[in-house]
Design an enzyme around this catalytic site. Structure first.
Site, PDB file in Angstrom:
ATOM      1  N   CYS A  25     -11.438 -27.441  11.641  1.00 17.43           N
ATOM      2  CA  CYS A  25     -12.295 -28.626  11.553  1.00 17.43           C
ATOM      3  C   CYS A  25     -11.571 -29.907  11.136  1.00 17.43           C
ATOM      4  CB  CYS A  25     -13.528 -28.371  10.699  1.00 17.43           C
ATOM      5  SG  CYS A  25     -13.412 -27.047   9.521  1.00 17.43           S
ATOM      6  N   ARG A  37      -4.929 -17.181   7.298  1.00 17.50           N
ATOM      7  CA  ARG A  37      -5.411 -17.162   5.921  1.00 17.50           C
ATOM      8  C   ARG A  37      -4.701 -16.025   5.209  1.00 17.50           C
ATOM      9  NH1 ARG A  37     -11.937 -18.018   7.010  1.00 17.50           N
ATOM     10  NH2 ARG A  37     -11.652 -19.908   8.235  1.00 17.50           N
ATOM     11  N   GLN A  73      -9.967 -18.365  16.345  1.00 13.15           N
ATOM     12  CA  GLN A  73     -11.405 -18.656  16.356  1.00 13.15           C
ATOM     13  C   GLN A  73     -11.782 -19.266  17.698  1.00 13.15           C
ATOM     14  OE1 GLN A  73     -11.890 -21.342  12.996  1.00 13.15           O
ATOM     15  NE2 GLN A  73     -12.916 -19.729  11.854  1.00 13.15           N
ATOM     16  N   ASP A 103     -13.653 -21.682  18.326  1.00 18.85           N
ATOM     17  CA  ASP A 103     -14.242 -22.675  17.439  1.00 18.85           C
ATOM     18  C   ASP A 103     -14.686 -23.901  18.224  1.00 18.85           C
ATOM     19  OD1 ASP A 103     -14.961 -23.629  15.004  1.00 18.85           O
ATOM     20  OD2 ASP A 103     -12.929 -23.995  14.266  1.00 18.85           O
ATOM     21  N   HIS A 115     -16.439 -28.040  17.246  1.00 12.59           N
ATOM     22  CA  HIS A 115     -17.101 -28.971  16.332  1.00 12.59           C
ATOM     23  C   HIS A 115     -17.807 -30.018  17.154  1.00 12.59           C
ATOM     24  CE1 HIS A 115     -14.125 -26.969  13.830  1.00 12.59           C
ATOM     25  NE2 HIS A 115     -15.103 -27.006  12.947  1.00 12.59           N
ATOM     26  N   LYS A 143     -27.157 -23.206   7.734  1.00 16.99           N
ATOM     27  CA  LYS A 143     -26.522 -22.550   8.886  1.00 16.99           C
ATOM     28  C   LYS A 143     -27.396 -21.461   9.477  1.00 16.99           C
ATOM     29  CE  LYS A 143     -23.996 -19.455   5.794  1.00 16.99           C
ATOM     30  NZ  LYS A 143     -22.689 -19.041   5.294  1.00 16.99           N
ATOM     31  N   HIS A 189     -20.351 -27.165  13.023  1.00 18.28           N
ATOM     32  CA  HIS A 189     -19.338 -26.149  13.292  1.00 18.28           C
ATOM     33  C   HIS A 189     -20.046 -25.039  14.049  1.00 18.28           C
ATOM     34  CE1 HIS A 189     -16.962 -27.362   9.531  1.00 18.28           C
ATOM     35  NE2 HIS A 189     -18.146 -27.828   9.251  1.00 18.28           N
TER      36      HIS A 189
END
Length: 594
Positions: free
Chosen positions: A297, A326, A344, A346, A348, A428, A474
């Site tokens: 992000c 991570r 991910q 992912d 945004h 969320k 997200h």
RNA sequence: GCCGCCGUAGCUCAGUGGUAGAGCACACCCUUGGUAAGGGUGGGGUCGGAAGUUCAAUUCUUCUCGGCGGCACCA
């Protein structure tokens, strides 16, 4: 024996006497099974105490499929110990036990359990208004609020100790680690066997084993928690990526790629440095500190901020198959399910407050479409709302929460509300899918964010030419590609959907004479987009079929005299069903259109 | 990170205080075969890594790395 075992109140709590708004629990019902499992936990405790008189029992609840009991023991339990405990339990059940309930004063309870500091702690934590009850069987007494059956003679219990493991007292990692004995229990030997067989089945379906057998990936101690993808595994990975990409393109996503290594300047600004530094991989280079991105992000906001954005550009959708790292604790690593380096799917989406509904509506439909495509029909939806510690105005929160709820309602979805479980920066939706073994996996998520764009200085010009801070949404569909691959492998036992499976077709020449022709057919099919191999080994046909099936190749094409003469193609599915195609184009369509 | 178990051939695993074995896979030979294992021969292992005990360690001890089952963690 009574037909009513106990009572259940409106909060699903069990009681041994009738309470307000309670319903009776009938003998051998699901609830009674839970109570029986709790009975067995007491039987286990009695057995352990009789074999290890100094053992301190702590708590022992029922769980899905069985029960556990945590003990503080002087020595660690061996497999032999477990066998002896199990034997002892069977002896106890043969004798039978009546569970006698007794209410006592706090003072009495403290006296009875004076040698067990864990029970003392539990007693001292009880409200003064709480009734303290004990359940006694033979010479074993446990602090317990019940309920229990009157007697183990009320049913036949079939159980098996499944494992022993460590567990922190009260689940707090600074507390002493106790020994937890897990067991499964059922009303019949048959149900027990079925359950144990399912456990075996799940083991067989293990994605690590499938990954090795199918030649998909390699996990090695050269980089714990990071995957070495082999060619076939990468094909699978890329096919999933390709499919999700094509769906996102239809929704006007802009796919981007941002660096994996980024100066900590960004992480300091985003707040990750303060909160998650311990979980980030860092590097010192040129007297500067860099970190491998743990999420995408902030990088997407960097891109957003690099241009002048106006309200006409919104909603602006940045997607990325972003490789994140991570530092996961060593004990958390688990095959592809939990890794340190993952990708991910992912995105945004930057938008204004009144665009939340439309964005979340298209996203929830996208998520569901993708799950269906991979064969997941059962999806659970959770909405998490504002927690106590949070930022943003109440108005923004209410607006966002209401729009999320409306989206799911308008899509005819039933959902749970997890009050106060949202992130500090916004509410969320979480999407949990259920696999063919009944296990649940939380994969997709939509998260509204009132914090990060502001924190990193994102802005757009509104109709009045004034600067506004966008809301950022997200979202991830499958979450981590690595984990999703593990899930679909185990869900299908390796029989992956045709459109992603690395090898769709094995051509099997009946003898060496047909190898050349097989290779020609392979070349043609390859040109038409079919992923295919030729088994040119010196084995008999039956052997080749067995081989291709065990490698989870879904279809095979036998190539011999007959096929060449008739100029047709007979496709054999892994189950042994045949389908005929007159033309290579029709054959290739079968694979490509799927 | 914590508790327990485990680490032997490409894979699955057996085994022992005197430097290792099976099945599958692989290579070669015979077989040229029609829908889930044809036969034979052979190659292949620093027994996860380091240190210690011992005349001798793959085996025992300690440390370390990794895996598994849980616990804790999961922005």
């Amino acid at each position: 024996m009574s037909e009513v075992v106990a009572y259940k109140d409106s909060n699903n709590n069990y009681w041994d006497t009738e309470v307000e708004n309670s319903t009776p629990i009938k003998h051998k019902s699901e609830d009674a099974l839970n109570i029986m499992r709790h009975d067995m936990a007491h039987i286990l405790a009695e057995a352990v105490i009789s074999l290890f008189p100094n053992a301190k029992p702590t708590i022992g609840p029922f769980i899905k499929n069985g029960f556990y009991y945590d003990f503080d023991l002087e020595s660690t339990l061996s497999d032999d110990d477990l066998e002896n405990i199990e034997k002892k339990m069977k002896e106890i059940l043969l004798e039978g036990r009546d569970f006698l309930k007794r209410a006592v004063s706090k003072k009495e309870a403290l006296e009875i359990f004076k040698d067990n500091k864990y029970k003392l702690e539990l007693i001292n934590n009880l409200d003064n208004s709480d009734e303290i009850t004990l359940y006694e069987q033979n010479n074993f007494t446990d602090l317990c609020k019940g309920p229990h059956h009157k007697s183990t003679k009320d049913y036949k219990a079939s159980f098996k100790i499944t494992s022993v493991s460590g567990a922190y007292w009260r689940g707090i990692s600074t507390n002493k680690m106790l020994q937890r004995i897990y067991a499964t229990a059922w009303y019949s030997e048959k149900e027990l066997r079925v359950y144990l067989k399912n456990l075996e089945e799940a083991k067989e379906r293990n994605h690590r084993r499938l990954g090795t057998d199918m030649g998909l990936f390699l996990l090695t101690d050269l980089s714990a928690g990071n995957v070495f993808w082999k060619d076939k595994g990468l094909t699978l990975y890329q096919n999933i990526e390709k499919y999700i990409r094509s769906e996102q393109q239809k929704l006007n996503y802009f796919e981007v790629k941002t660096p994996e290594l980024v100066s900590n300047e960004l992480w300091i600004k985003s707040g990750h440095w303060d909160n998650f530094k311990e979980n980030m991989f860092t590097s010192e280079t040129d007297n500067k500190t860099f970190a491998l991105k743990p999420m995408n992000c902030p990088c997407h906001i960097v891109l957003f901020n690099s241009q002048l954005i106006t309200y006409k550009d919104l909603p602006l959708r940045y997607s990325e198959f972003g490789k994140c790292h991570r530092y996961e604790p060593s004990g958390a690593l688990n095959g592809l399910f939990r890794v340190r380096g993952f990708t991910q799917d992912d995105a945004h989406i930057f938008c204004s407050g009144d665009q939340i509904y439309d964005v979340c509506n298209e996203t929830t439909q996208l998520i569901e479409r993708v799950y269906k495509k991979f064969g997941f029909e059962k999806i659970k939806y959770n909405i998490s709302t504002r927690p106590e510690k949070s930022i943003g105005t109440q108005e923004n929160w209410d607006n966002a929460e209401n729009q999320l709820k409306k989206v799911l309602k308008d899509n005819n979805k039933e959902f749970n509300i997890l009050e106060g479980e949202g992130a500090f920066y916004g509410p969320k939706i979480e999407y949990t899918l259920e696999d063919s073994l009944g296990r649940e996996w939380q994969c997709g998520t939509i998260q509204i964010d009132f914090n990060l764009p502001d924190r990193l200085g994102a802005k757009y010009k509104d109709k009045d030419d004034k600067n506004q801070v966008p809301i950022m949404i997200h979202r991830a569909v499958v979450g981590s590609l690595e984990r999703f691959i593990a899930i679909i492998l185990e869900n299908t036992n390796g029989w992956l959907p045709l459109f992603v499976t690395p090898i769709q077709l094995a051509i099997l020449p009946v003898s060496e004479k047909f190898v050349d022709h097989s290779n020609q057919v392979k070349e043609e099919l390859q040109q038409l987009g079919v992923r295919t191999i030729v088994d040119s080994s010196d084995n008999k046909l039956g052997y080749k079929i067995r081989n291709s099936v065990s490698k989870k190749i879904p279809y095979s094409l036998v190539m011999g005299e007959k096929e060449i003469e008739s100029k047709s193609f007979t496709l054999r599915s892994n189950e042994g069903k045949n389908t005929s195609f007159d033309d290579i184009k029709l054959l290739s369509n079968f694979f490509v259109s799927n």
